[in-house]
Write an enzyme that holds these catalytic residues in place. Structure first.
Site, PDB file in Angstrom:
ATOM      1  N   ASP A   1      -2.944  49.318 -13.667  1.00 28.67           N
ATOM      2  CA  ASP A   1      -2.139  48.218 -14.209  1.00 28.67           C
ATOM      3  C   ASP A   1      -2.953  47.299 -15.104  1.00 28.67           C
ATOM      4  OD1 ASP A   1      -3.680  47.303 -12.168  1.00 28.67           O
ATOM      5  OD2 ASP A   1      -2.043  46.418 -10.994  1.00 28.67           O
TER       6      ASP A   1
ATOM      7  N   ASP B   1       0.718  47.228  -1.918  1.00 28.34           N
ATOM      8  CA  ASP B   1       1.028  46.576  -3.184  1.00 28.34           C
ATOM      9  C   ASP B   1       1.264  45.091  -2.944  1.00 28.34           C
ATOM     10  OD1 ASP B   1       1.891  46.478  -6.027  1.00 28.34           O
ATOM     11  OD2 ASP B   1       3.812  45.935  -5.103  1.00 28.34           O
TER      12      ASP B   1
ATOM     13  N   HIS C   1      -1.739  40.263  -1.425  1.00 33.89           N
ATOM     14  CA  HIS C   1      -1.949  38.833  -1.243  1.00 33.89           C
ATOM     15  C   HIS C   1      -0.635  38.068  -1.201  1.00 33.89           C
ATOM     16  CE1 HIS C   1      -1.670  39.664  -5.510  1.00 33.89           C
ATOM     17  NE2 HIS C   1      -1.294  38.419  -5.693  1.00 33.89           N
TER      18      HIS C   1
END
Length: 1506
Positions: free
Chosen positions: A616, A515, A518
């Protein structure tokens, strides 16, 4: 190595830092590292993350073949780096990834067969109910369940805000008890065993819930106002904004245009005005970037009173930022301050006045610096206002936002950036104290979030970032950003806590999704994944990256070893773009080229986990239409990569299931909840089963047809069975443009064979049902379902094109297109190597020249005017034989360029197939080979047209490989173990040696027996010198003969060539232009000495070579006055002919060319036809020529009347040319030895006025050579330009030309290295290297010379005498053959010097060879050119394949192969592209023989290479 083992080659090049290049390998593969062309001859140390020790190099007999090996036995990411010649910093680096081997119950699960579905774990209910709810996935045909974190969630109930990473979320517990991680493990194992499903879960490393108890116990694990004091101003801003928002909610700002319900643009304007002019100015932000002026001035004044500084400094004094970020806490460096401001002042009346002036100057500067602080603060305010207004606008005003309405405590105006657990004060002024309170500051923790367009490799919470202060963070107000520091010791509890959490996840689940990948510090993710892989080596790791850059994506993929990157269909704006994504993210194009199992590793696109919807993002029902759910799902199914969806999509839940707010549980698999009739469930099962089947059974080729603006056809093809599956999807992106009754005409899908079965047809059906949201369960719309019809029987007609003429807008069709199993499946009529070898065995190298090569001119001369094959829209290959297509096919295969005109021509018909074997029949001796080739190509006439390019290339490459191996064996079987460069040069030499009618050698004695009817001749170069009188040149032939014949053991051809030219001896010379011996031209002084040297070399190198001296020569011109065919012919032994040539030179040669005048040279002036040669009896040096002729290889005659150079040689080189003396010395020395052994008669050369022995003449040259030619440091004179060189000539008429630095003296040093002392010779070669050596060739004139012009253009019709009509042919352009002689000279002189010079020379020569390998591989001729323009630029007027370029470099390669220096283990060689291209192993000799294997194709295109 097994026959099927896959090998990928990574080429190391100096300066290649490839951290962002993805290379994907599979377990069981092998990696070879080889040195690139710019690393040859250098010491290279290669290190990988696999071992603490450098990898060893293995040379396999040649530095060019060296490689280092790695076996891909473990999944993960592996780095490599290399160091050159002892460099302390790395010269290059990169990564390679080894994919995990997934399995279910022990059976392999290919990555491309993964079909996953995401579930929010908190919505699955108690663990005992999970199977009932997860069964929906199982019945829908998924084989992987993806779960959001199962761990204890924080106060927000967000699926990604974890309160405790070591406790399960309370939703998993039963009413009467808590469940354990072991029970979760048991369930995961049970689902694998019973349902054949894998389970993966998210890991969250970057943040924790703000109410996590362990954060209160270990506040150092967060970024807070104690360990990160740079956040203190940001905290103060945050509290001010918090209070401002609260007051708005209380109605305190209504009188200033800001109501409680902020929902209009003018409200935002009022907020911006209040922030800019009231709230933010009151914070006095500038003070955090300013100093206390009076305190600093007071300290400076004290220093100044001690007297002026003795060491003044003139520079701008900066402020030093206070590390604690106290108001006016900035300082200056007082030592520097004193040097800058405390100085002697000429305008001061006394010391007191000086101190005052200095102090005031310093004060003024501090005020200026504080002014800079004011400006910075204003910039910060501007950013804060912009960020806040943007945030408020999205949440409360924009139509696409949530439109939150009234400002409340639950829905604040702005999200807090910091955790503030203390009782609220009366305002920010009071709460500011918390930031500096040692007990409270550590609990003021910064929340996490993401920053738009931010570099993900930079931590936005560190002191070099102002993201928090400028409010640039899209903040998650429920999660605290974790502070790992740089290493485990920086935050030992946090690293240990997260490692244990990660290891526990790896024990339970088959894989993890990172999760916020980045945003997670990349070094932290590397560490934790390494720990996870120790627990589960084949861990499946996937992630979604929002870096905004494919290069950055690749960097994360490489460093973390990410197996798959999440990609979303929702990123596509229309069906065309969605189809492009299907193609991009997996699979090769249908009909892709068959790839070699050993090949270069090309960059790859990161493997995709392609989702129709992620959990999401909004539902397609919201942003497209409900009608698009099925067609998009069908399109994603056809992607050749991992695919997936999210729970709710298949059940037609009309909105995204929110990861924070949603509390209802998923439906169970049960009547009344979810079953196979619900939404897409039944259709999804069919699609998922199809996807898994296609991957497991090898349907890895993909083609996407845009059949109409909304209809997309996707083909998956199996390259082995030649079955195809086609799915046609009618998308519905626009909910406002659903045409339920319309029909569309579709373009054709070009596929061949028999339509065996319609696997399914699906259509979305809509029923009028009142839809109500269920308060407790997540149930989809019931008014939409999919009607599926399976296994329908089509007609059995065979057809080439398929088209649906009418297609309802709502319909989605899925069909299978299967090739007829018997007649349409490709069956290669296997020709075992022995069958082809039998056809190749009786052929000679002259025959091989016809099989492989023949340029257009040669072909037409040899076949009564028939030329090569013309490829429409492309042209005719440079060779008519097999080699002609190889560069084109190589390009097509590497790039999968099926749009190339050659592929189009093959799809359109079999004309090229016919040409290949029919051309062979033009040559009588190739008939049997033509028959075998025809049989080999027979299947190409019956396979589907779209597969013909791929299998033509495969069969053609096999044929070529067999012919190539046979050709090398016929020359010298040791070539099969030579390096790739030498092999390529050897093949190129074959292209230049053959028989062409009307361009043959002079007749030989009948006593000479040969395999060929006509002896082969060496073409000077292609295409310009390949036919007619221009083919055979004496000088070119005997410069090239050493490499093209002798080095390759073509002794019969060498002997015939030597004897044929010997037969034309006249005036003591052999011809320059041969003209079959019928009308030769004797206008060169050097050809005869290269010929004599060739005899010397033949005697030395050929088995029984001395016998050639007694071989019969058919003298066509026994007298200077003889004419061709006048009956004066006689036979004599070669040694007699040689003796005559030498004696004529000693006596002196003086004659005028026959038929002199415009008939033989339209440009030469009268005196140019006068040929003279004399030997200086004092020095032994041979002089000759005059200023109007050019008797050596630098023979450009001017031809421009306009420019005034007509009839003037640019480089007459009259006098004693340096190279002729070296040749003569070697020849005379060898003849002396023969004389002493009685091999030749007589020891003396009759000279008219004086006789001399061979030895005496040789010693004259030896004694005088260095004295006459070497220009040392002491040499003086008007013509001296450079020193430490050898003159180009001695005694030239122009004088200055003697001293010109040219490329000729290395020839003399190569053939006679002892003529100059080794130290002087080495120095001269150094000078030549530095001044003359180009990338490929050697400059023919010193660039510092006034006459230098480096670019040759024979078409130049200008007025510049120096370049008109190419007059500068030898005045600068860089010739390759002399460069090769330079390399030979370097090796020869190094042997004389011995010691370190031998290794130095070897490495220098090696370092040069890479450029030749590149040139060979890039040339469509697969050869070396005659010359290049300045600095290696291509010269359009040069021959593209030149015999002496090839031959001389071949000689270098052979010398290097026999070099006696032991090969160092850390010096290697790169496989050359030509080897791979030609179909042999990319690294020569890895396989004993080439194998022909149809393997699974891995795309060579830049988007999807493996």
């Amino acid at each position: 190595m097994t026959v099927d083992e896959q090998v990928r080659i990574i080429v190391l090049n100096d300066g290649d830092h490839l951290e962002a290049v993805v290379r994907r390998f599979e377990q069981g593969w092998r990696v070879y590292f080889v040195l690139g062309d710019n690393l040859l001859g250098k010491s290279v140390v290669l290190k990988t993350s696999l071992s603490p020790h450098p990898l060893p190099w293995s040379n396999h007999g040649s530095a060019l073949n060296a490689k280092a090996e790695v076996d891909c036995s473990t999944a993960g990411s592996f780095s490599y780096e290399f160091y050159v010649d002892g460099s302390p910093t790395r010269n290059g680096c990169g990564y390679f990834l080894v994919d995990p081997s997934l399995s279910i119950n022990g059976s392999p699960l290919p990555l491309d067969s993964v079909v996953g579905q995401t579930h929010l774990a908190k919505l699955l209910g108690p663990l005992s109910e999970w199977k009932d709810r997860l069964r929906v996935s199982k019945e829908s045909g998924y084989n992987m369940i993806h779960l959001t974190p199962i761990h204890s969630l924080g106060i927000s109930n967000s699926s990604y805000s974890i309160k405790s990473h070591h406790e399960l979320n309370e939703t998993l517990n039963e009413k009467d008890r808590s469940v354990s991680f072991d029970e979760v493990t048991s369930l995961v194992n049970e689902m694998e065993k019973e349902w054949e499903m894998l389970t993966v879960q998210d890991v969250v490393w970057n943040h924790a819930a703000k109410n996590a108890p362990w954060l209160q116990e270990h506040p150092e694990s967060a970024y807070n106002c104690e360990n990160s004091p740079h956040l203190r101003p940001a905290y103060i801003v945050d509290r001010a904004l918090h209070h401002f928002g609260r007051e708005i909610g209380e109605g305190k700002w209504s009188d200033r245009g800001i109501p409680v319900c902020v929902d209009r643009e003018e409200h935002i304007g009022s907020i911006a005005h209040s922030l800019r002019h009231s709230i933010l100015p009151s914070l006095r932000l500038a003070e955090f970037f300013q100093c206390d002026v009076e305190r600093s001035v007071h300290e400076f004044e004290r220093i100044a009173k001690g007297g002026p500084s003795s060491d003044s400094l003139d520079e701008v004094l900066p402020l030093v930022q206070d590390e604690q970020y106290r108001r006016r806490g900035c300082t200056v460096d007082m030592q520097r301050t004193a040097r800058i401001f405390n100085r002697t002042r000429g305008d001061a009346s006394d010391e007191s006045h000086r101190v005052h002036l200095c102090t005031e100057s310093f004060r003024g500067h501090l005020l200026h610096l504080n002014g800079e602080g004011e400006r910075k603060a204003q910039s910060i305010i501007d950013d804060i206002v912009g960020a806040c207004c943007g945030h408020i606008r999205y949440e409360r005003v924009d139509g696409g936002g949530p439109r939150k309405g009234i400002v409340t405590e639950k829905e604040p105006l702005l999200t807090d950036y910091f955790l503030h657990e203390f009782e609220e004060g009366n305002g920010w002024e009071e709460e500011e104290k918390n930031a500096f309170d040692e007990k409270r500051a550590k609990f003021l923790m910064a929340f996490n979030g993401w920053v738009m367009s931010h570099d993900p490799l930079k931590n936005f919470a560190l002191s070099d970032s102002e993201v928090y202060l400028r409010r640039q963070l899209v903040c998650w107000g429920d999660s605290v950003k974790l502070n790992y520091g740089d290493r485990p010791d920086d935050s030992s509890f946090l690293w240990r806590y997260m490692q244990e959490y990660t290891e526990k996840c790896a024990r339970i689940f088959h894989g993890v999704r990172i999760d916020n990948a980045h945003g997670t510090p990349i070094h932290v993710a590397e560490y934790l994944l390494a720990a996870a892989r120790k627990i589960r080596p084949n861990l499946f790791v996937f992630a979604e990256l929002f870096t905004g850059s494919e290069q950055l994506d690749n960097l994360f993929v490489n460093r973390l070893g990410i197996t798959s990157l999440i990609r979303e269909a929702q990123a596509a704006h229309d069906s065309h773009e969605q189809g492009r994504l299907v193609y991009r993210y997996g699979g090769d194009v249908v009909g892709a080229m068959v790839q070699k199992r050993i090949r270069l590793s090309a960059p790859s696109v990161a493997h995709a986990f392609f989702l129709d919807q992620s959990h999401d993002n909004p539902s397609p029902v919201q942003i497209r239409s409900v009608h698009d759910l099925l067609p998009t799902a069908a399109m994603i199914t056809m992607a050749s990569c991992a695919v997936g969806s999210t729970r709710g999509y298949d059940e037609v839940v009309p909105h995204a299931i929110h990861v924070v707010d949603e509390t209802r549980l998923y439906a169970r698999w049960a009547e009344g909840e979810t079953n196979e009739e619900s939404g897409l469930i039944g259709a999804r099962r069919v699609l998922n089963q199809l996807h898994a089947k296609l991957a497991k059974e090898g349907f890895d080729q993909v083609f996407v047809d845009q059949m109409s603006p909304d209809v997309v056809g996707i083909t998956r093809h199996n390259a082995v069975t030649h079955e195809s599956v086609v799915v046609v999807s009618h998308t519905a992106f626009n909910k406002d443009a659903i045409d339920r009754d319309g029909r569309v005409n579709l373009r054709w899908i070009p596929i061949c064979g028999v339509l065996e079965e319609i696997l399914f047809e699906m259509e979305v059906k809509e029923e009028r049902v009142e839809e109500k949201e269920d308060a407790e369960r997540l149930l989809g719309w019931k008014s939409y379902r999919v009607e599926t019809r399976e296994h329908l029987s089509p007609c059995d007609d065979l057809f080439e094109m398929w088209r649906w003429r009418e297609y309802g807008n709502m319909a989605v069709g899925a069909l299978v297109r299967t090739m007829q199993p018997t007649s349409m499946r490709l069956r290669v009529t296997w020709l075992g190597s022995t069958t082809l070898d039998a056809a190749l065995a009786p052929l000679t190298l002259q025959d091989m020249n016809a099989v492989l090569f023949k340029c257009e001119g040669e072909e037409r001369e040899s076949t009564e005017g028939r030329g090569g094959y013309h490829i429409p829209k492309h042209g005719t290959p440079v060779y008519c034989g097999l080699q002609g297509l190889i560069p084109i096919l190589h390009h097509i295969r590497l790039n999968n360029d099926l749009g190339h005109p050659l592929c189009g021509n093959l799809r359109d018909g079999c004309w090229l197939v016919d040409y290949v074997h029919q051309r062979m029949r033009r040559y009588e001796r190739l008939t049997e080979l033509a028959d075998k080739t025809s049989s080999l190509f027979a299947p190409l006439y019956s396979i589907p047209f779209f597969l013909r390019p791929a299998y033509f290339e495969a069969l053609y490459a096999y044929l070529y490989r067999r012919v190539k191996v046979a050709t090398l064996e016929k020359m010298d079987s040791s070539l099969l173990s030579a390096d790739s460069l030498e092999q390529s040069l050897a093949l190129s030499s074959v292209s230049l040696s053959g028989h062409v009618p009307n361009a043959g050698l002079p007749p030989l004695s009948d006593k000479i027996k040969m395999k060929d009817v006509f002896p082969s001749s060496l073409s000077a170069g292609s295409p310009h010198f390949s036919t007619g009188i221009w083919r055979n040149w004496g000088r070119d032939t005997f410069i090239a003969i050493f490499g093209c014949y002798l080095a390759l053991r073509r002794y019969e051809d060498a002997k015939a060539t030597i004897l044929a030219y010997a037969g034309t001896l006249r005036h003591g010379l052999i011809p320059n232009l041969l003209a079959e011996g019928k009308s030769p031209r004797y206008n060169c002084r050097d050809a005869v000495w290269f010929w004599l040297y060739a005899v010397v070399r033949y005697v030395r190198e050929a088995p029984g070579g001395v016998e050639i001296l007694k071989a019969p020569v058919r003298r066509l011109y026994p007298l200077d006055s003889s004419s061709f065919g006048d009956g004066s012919e006689r036979e004599e032994e070669l040694r007699e002919t040689m003796r005559e040539a030498v004696e004529r030179h000693w006596k002196g040669i003086e004659f005028r060319e026959r038929n002199s005048g415009r008939g033989i040279d339209e440009h030469m002036r009268e005196r140019g036809f006068d040929v003279s040669i004399r030997v200086d009896r004092e020095t032994g040096l041979m002089h000759g020529g005059n200023e109007f002729n050019c008797g050596t290889w630098m023979d450009k005659m001017g031809s421009s009347e306009k420019a005034g150079n007509k009839g003037l040689p640019a480089t007459p080189r009259d006098g004693a040319p340096v190279e002729l003396q070296g040749l003569a010395y070697t020849v005379l020395s060898e003849m002396q030895k023969w004389s002493e052994k009685g091999v030749i008669e007589g020891k003396e050369i009759e000279g008219g006025d004086a006789s001399i022995s061979y030895d005496e003449w040789a010693k004259l040259i030896e004694k005088s050579f260095e004295r006459e030619f070497y220009v040392d440091e002491e040499t003086q004179g008007p013509h001296v330009n450079r020193r430490r060189i050898l003159k180009d000539t001695v005694g030239s008429s122009a004088g200055y030309t003697d001293f010109q630095l040219r490329c000729n003296f290395p020839i003399a040093l190569a053939v006679a290295p002892r003529l100059v002392s080794p130290i002087k010779a080495w120095a001269a070669l150094d000078t030549a290297r530095d001044a003359l050596m180009g990338p490929l060739g050697m400059k023919t004139l010193d660039p510092s010379d006034w006459a230098y012009h480096g670019d040759y253009n024979n078409d130049d019709d200008g007025c510049d005498r120096a370049t008109a009509k190419g007059w500068n042919y030898h005045q600068g352009p860089e010739w390759l053959w002399v460069a090769a002689y330079y390399l030979q000279a370097r090796l020869a002189v190094a042997k004389e010097l011995g010691g370190e010079k031998m290794e130095e020379a070897r490495r220098e020569v090696l370092s040069r060879l890479g450029a030749y390998r590149i040139a060979l591989n890039r040339s469509p001729w697969r050869s070396l050119p005659e010359l290049t323009n300045a600095d290696g630029k291509h010269c359009a007027h040069s021959c593209e394949a030149q015999a002496w370029s090839v031959g001389c470099l071949l000689e270098v390669c052979q010398t290097l192969r026999g070099w006696s220096i032991p090969q160092r283990s850390n010096v290697g060689g790169e496989s050359d592209e030509d080897e791979e291209e030609e179909g042999d192993n990319v690294i020569p000799r890895i396989m004993a023989r080439p194998r022909f294997v149809f393997t699974r194709y891995l795309d060579a295109h830049s988007e999807r290479k493996r």
